[in-house]
Motif scaffolding. Structure first.
Motif, PDB file in Angstrom:
ATOM      1  N   ALA A   1       0.922  -1.240   0.139  1.00 46.17           N
ATOM      2  CA  ALA A   1      -0.004  -0.036   0.040  1.00 46.17           C
ATOM      3  C   ALA A   1       0.809   1.406   0.075  1.00 46.17           C
ATOM      4  N   VAL A   2       0.371   2.024  -0.829  1.00 46.76           N
ATOM      5  CA  VAL A   2       1.140   3.607  -0.756  1.00 46.76           C
ATOM      6  C   VAL A   2       0.196   4.332   0.052  1.00 46.76           C
TER       7      VAL A   2
ATOM      8  N   ARG B   1      -2.206   8.195   9.151  1.00 46.96           N
ATOM      9  CA  ARG B   1      -1.164   7.290  10.008  1.00 46.96           C
ATOM     10  C   ARG B   1      -2.016   6.062  10.394  1.00 46.96           C
ATOM     11  N   ALA B   2      -3.303   6.358  11.040  1.00 48.76           N
ATOM     12  CA  ALA B   2      -4.081   5.067  11.492  1.00 48.76           C
ATOM     13  C   ALA B   2      -4.441   4.210  10.399  1.00 48.76           C
ATOM     14  N   ALA B   3      -4.607   4.638   9.200  1.00 50.53           N
ATOM     15  CA  ALA B   3      -4.593   3.670   8.114  1.00 50.53           C
ATOM     16  C   ALA B   3      -3.648   2.910   7.981  1.00 50.53           C
ATOM     17  N   ALA B   4      -2.265   3.605   7.767  1.00 52.91           N
ATOM     18  CA  ALA B   4      -1.225   2.958   7.329  1.00 52.91           C
ATOM     19  C   ALA B   4      -0.926   1.751   8.593  1.00 52.91           C
ATOM     20  N   GLU B   5      -1.294   2.297   9.784  1.00 54.97           N
ATOM     21  CA  GLU B   5      -0.661   1.247  10.902  1.00 54.97           C
ATOM     22  C   GLU B   5      -1.803   0.072  10.595  1.00 54.97           C
ATOM     23  N   ARG B   6      -3.213   0.432  10.434  1.00 53.23           N
ATOM     24  CA  ARG B   6      -3.807  -0.668  10.440  1.00 53.23           C
ATOM     25  C   ARG B   6      -3.715  -1.874   9.348  1.00 53.23           C
TER      26      ARG B   6
ATOM     27  N   GLY C   1       8.107  -4.848  -4.500  1.00 53.46           N
ATOM     28  CA  GLY C   1       7.742  -5.469  -5.566  1.00 53.46           C
ATOM     29  C   GLY C   1       6.543  -5.125  -6.522  1.00 53.46           C
ATOM     30  N   GLY C   2       5.811  -4.173  -5.895  1.00 54.91           N
ATOM     31  CA  GLY C   2       4.708  -3.516  -6.684  1.00 54.91           C
ATOM     32  C   GLY C   2       3.668  -2.720  -5.688  1.00 54.91           C
ATOM     33  N   VAL C   3       2.433  -2.467  -6.476  1.00 53.65           N
ATOM     34  CA  VAL C   3       1.466  -1.453  -5.417  1.00 53.65           C
ATOM     35  C   VAL C   3       0.119  -2.261  -5.713  1.00 53.65           C
ATOM     36  N   ASP C   4      -0.463  -2.650  -4.894  1.00 54.82           N
ATOM     37  CA  ASP C   4      -2.020  -2.982  -4.703  1.00 54.82           C
ATOM     38  C   ASP C   4      -2.718  -2.097  -4.228  1.00 54.82           C
ATOM     39  N   VAL C   5      -2.639  -1.142  -3.106  1.00 50.99           N
ATOM     40  CA  VAL C   5      -3.587  -0.321  -2.503  1.00 50.99           C
ATOM     41  C   VAL C   5      -2.897   1.120  -2.317  1.00 50.99           C
ATOM     42  N   VAL C   6      -3.776   1.962  -2.724  1.00 49.64           N
ATOM     43  CA  VAL C   6      -3.576   3.462  -2.805  1.00 49.64           C
ATOM     44  C   VAL C   6      -4.419   4.074  -1.632  1.00 49.64           C
TER      45      VAL C   6
END
Length: 241
Positions: free
Chosen positions: A5-6, A16-21, A79-84
């Motif tokens: 995820a980016v 930040r909460a989204a990144a941690e989750r 290796g890639g990106v799946d979620v933004v």
């Protein structure tokens, strides 16, 4: 294969909460931040301490070259990106009559152009099974005075969601928006007196402000299991509207 995820605006608040989750869900996370290196590194350290994978990338979301470099870093590292998750944003307030147009332009640049630039890279690069998640605001429907410029940018974000979901037809990539209500972040709390905060907290039937974790819960759902939810705006606001 580990999902990647980016997350823009990932050093503070909802981002930040989204990144941690997402990291707790097993997703490797790239924290994209504007300028607060200390907070970004703190977020990365917290995720790693909890057993997750994370790196930080500094970028102005409205700068297409900087955003492309952040996506490059994600691909090179994981290796890639799946979620933004498009959660970078600013919220200066002012009436239509009195708002400084330079402030308006900056709000449009960060919130509208920034979301578009990040979404452009996402549309070009996301792998099959991916998810693009915009962050809007329930203020689009609440119509609070002094939020005109901010609500204007977020209304545009919701419109972009509808268009992009259709442009990605056949790619197995979902595009949705989360529109939080009043949420206890620095972005929301700064400049408000306690009476104002208390009044807003009492408006939802649940009679409290949202927490960043409340919004992150919806982001997690859209980023992973919600493969049949597409082109939607989910108003995560405790029932305020």
């Amino acid at each position: 294969m580990t999902r990647v995820a980016v997350v823009t605006g990932g050093s503070r608040g909802i981002g930040r909460a989204a990144a941690e989750r997402l990291a707790a869900d097993g997703t490797a996370v790239v924290i994209v931040y504007a300028g607060n290196t200390a907070e970004a590194e703190k977020t990365v350290a917290q995720i790693k301490a909890s057993g997750g994978q994370a790196i930080a990338a500094q970028a102005d979301v409205a700068d297409e070259k900087a955003v492309a470099a952040a996506f490059d870093l994600a691909e090179e590292t994981f290796g890639g990106v799946d979620v933004v998750v498009n959660s970078a944003g600013i919220m200066p307030l002012g009436t239509v009559a009195d708002m400084d147009l330079d402030v308006f332009d900056q709000t449009m640049r960060t919130n509208a152009r920034g979301t578009f630039v990040v979404s452009q890279q996402a549309a070009r690069r996301l792998r099959s099974g991916g998810a693009i998640i915009m962050i809007s605001s329930s203020v689009v429907g609440l119509r609070f005075p002094r939020y005109g410029a901010y609500a204007m940018t977020k209304g545009g974000v919701e419109a972009l969601t509808l268009v992009l979901a259709r442009e990605l037809r056949g790619r197995d990539i979902t595009v949705n928006t989360v529109a939080p209500g009043p949420t206890a972040t620095a972005l929301f709390l700064d400049g408000k007196d306690q009476d104002t905060i208390d009044t807003l907290a009492k408006q939802p039937p649940l009679e409290r402000l949202g927490e960043p974790s409340d919004v992150a819960e919806v982001v997690s759902f859209l980023a992973g299991p919600a493969r049949w939810v597409n082109g939607q705006t989910i108003r995560a606001n405790g029932g305020i509207i």
